[in-house]
Design an enzyme around this catalytic site. Structure first.
Site, PDB file in Angstrom:
ATOM      1  N   SER A  95       0.832  -1.200   0.000  1.00 52.36           N
ATOM      2  CA  SER A  95       0.000   0.000   0.000  1.00 52.36           C
ATOM      3  C   SER A  95       0.870   1.254   0.000  1.00 52.36           C
ATOM      4  O   SER A  95       1.712   1.427  -0.876  1.00 52.36           O
ATOM      5  CB  SER A  95      -0.957  -0.056   1.193  1.00 52.36           C
ATOM      6  OG  SER A  95      -1.955   0.923   1.099  1.00 52.36           O
ATOM      7  N   ASP A 217     -10.255  -4.196  -5.597  1.00 55.26           N
ATOM      8  CA  ASP A 217      -9.598  -3.530  -4.476  1.00 55.26           C
ATOM      9  C   ASP A 217     -10.272  -2.183  -4.268  1.00 55.26           C
ATOM     10  O   ASP A 217     -10.206  -1.304  -5.131  1.00 55.26           O
ATOM     11  CB  ASP A 217      -8.108  -3.350  -4.778  1.00 55.26           C
ATOM     12  CG  ASP A 217      -7.306  -2.768  -3.625  1.00 55.26           C
ATOM     13  OD1 ASP A 217      -7.911  -2.186  -2.706  1.00 55.26           O
ATOM     14  OD2 ASP A 217      -6.064  -2.885  -3.654  1.00 55.26           O
ATOM     15  N   HIS A 245      -7.530  -5.336  -0.323  1.00 52.52           N
ATOM     16  CA  HIS A 245      -6.321  -4.514  -0.384  1.00 52.52           C
ATOM     17  C   HIS A 245      -5.121  -5.161   0.298  1.00 52.52           C
ATOM     18  O   HIS A 245      -4.037  -4.574   0.306  1.00 52.52           O
ATOM     19  CB  HIS A 245      -6.619  -3.152   0.269  1.00 52.52           C
ATOM     20  CG  HIS A 245      -5.585  -2.107   0.024  1.00 52.52           C
ATOM     21  ND1 HIS A 245      -5.200  -1.717  -1.242  1.00 52.52           N
ATOM     22  CD2 HIS A 245      -4.849  -1.364   0.903  1.00 52.52           C
ATOM     23  CE1 HIS A 245      -4.270  -0.780  -1.137  1.00 52.52           C
ATOM     24  NE2 HIS A 245      -4.033  -0.547   0.151  1.00 52.52           N
TER      25      HIS A 245
END
Length: 267
Positions: A95, A217, A245
């Site tokens: 991320s 996502d 995610h």
């Protein structure tokens, strides 16, 4: 400064192997990589750490000024690499850590020799010709909710971020991780993350790069993966058979296979 203590640095795996650094995302800690470490430990030296304000890091080292920019987190990464005298390490960032890795590779190119970007997003807010997945109002509402009731926000948002509603234990784990993070420090990291724009930094990447995206996502839609892939010269894009995610938790076998195949190609 004791960098190991500041960032709760942990080293496992093969001490003679190439080094892989695993970096967690917002609201998480190094434990989120527990399903990836066994896939790497036999061949690679694996370095894990917690960003300041997360996990078992030294909370006394937190500075709102330093960590109001992704550059502050990237500086921490380079200091960890310098303290361990890493050379040509592979930085695996989940991320927001994917973008932190990009910045760190620019700050210390001799330390980071390749990047693996797991569910990356260089900008979360939509822009002209760019879909990040959120409007500016969406992000304002998200941050306002987080700042007014962090624990409530964590409980509500974690299942959305994790996806996989048929496996509620995954969302519960992420919620627990969020709730274990100091709220004031989490608020700073959240604003830094969701208001960031690292699109121009992608062009500076000159090391082998693997981009991993999921089929669905809510935080980083497929358009974002395609954008990152186009922006980084020579990058490889792999779409995992995974939703949510956090594929390293929801689909560890597919995620680990993609990472190890990329690492094997570097040797």
């Amino acid at each position: 400064m004791d960098i190991d203590r500041r960032n709760n640095v942990t080293i496992v795996g093969n001490p003679q192997g190439p080094t892989v650094v695993l970096a967690h995302g917002f609201g998480c800690d190094q434990n989120m990589w527990r399903l990836t470490v066994p896939a790497l430990a036999e061949e690679y030296r694996v370095v894990l750490f917690d960003y300041v304000g997360s996990g078992r890091s030294d909370l006394g080292a937190f500075s709102a000024d330093r960590y109001s920019s992704l550059d502050g987190y990237a500086q921490d990464v380079t200091e960890i690499c310098e303290a361990l005298d890493l050379r040509d390490a592979v930085f695996v960032g989940h991320s927001v850590s994917a973008m932190i890795g990009v910045l760190a590779a620019g700050l210390a190119p001799e330390r980071i020799g390749a990047l693996v970007m797991v569910a990356p997003s260089p900008r979360y807010i939509d822009d002209d010709g760019y879909r990040g997945g959120f409007t500016a109002d969406d992000i304002d509402e998200l941050l306002a909710s987080l700042e007014s009731n962090y624990l409530g926000w964590s409980t509500a948002m974690a299942p959305v971020i994790m996806g996989n509603p048929d496996r509620p234990e995954l969302g519960e784990e992420l919620a627990n991780s969020f709730c274990a993070t100091d709220p004031d420090m989490a608020r700073v990291f959240a604003r830094t993350t969701f208001l960031s724009d690292s699109r121009d930094d992608l062009k500076t990447v000159s090391v082998p790069t693997l981009v991993l995206e999921c089929t669905q996502d809510a935080i980083a839609p497929r358009e974002v993966g395609a954008y990152v892939h186009r922006a980084i010269p020579g990058a490889t894009l792999v779409t995992l058979d995974a939703t949510g995610h956090c594929p390293h938790l929801s689909a560890p076998e597919a995620t680990n296979q993609a990472i190890t195949a990329f690492l094997a190609g570097l040797r």
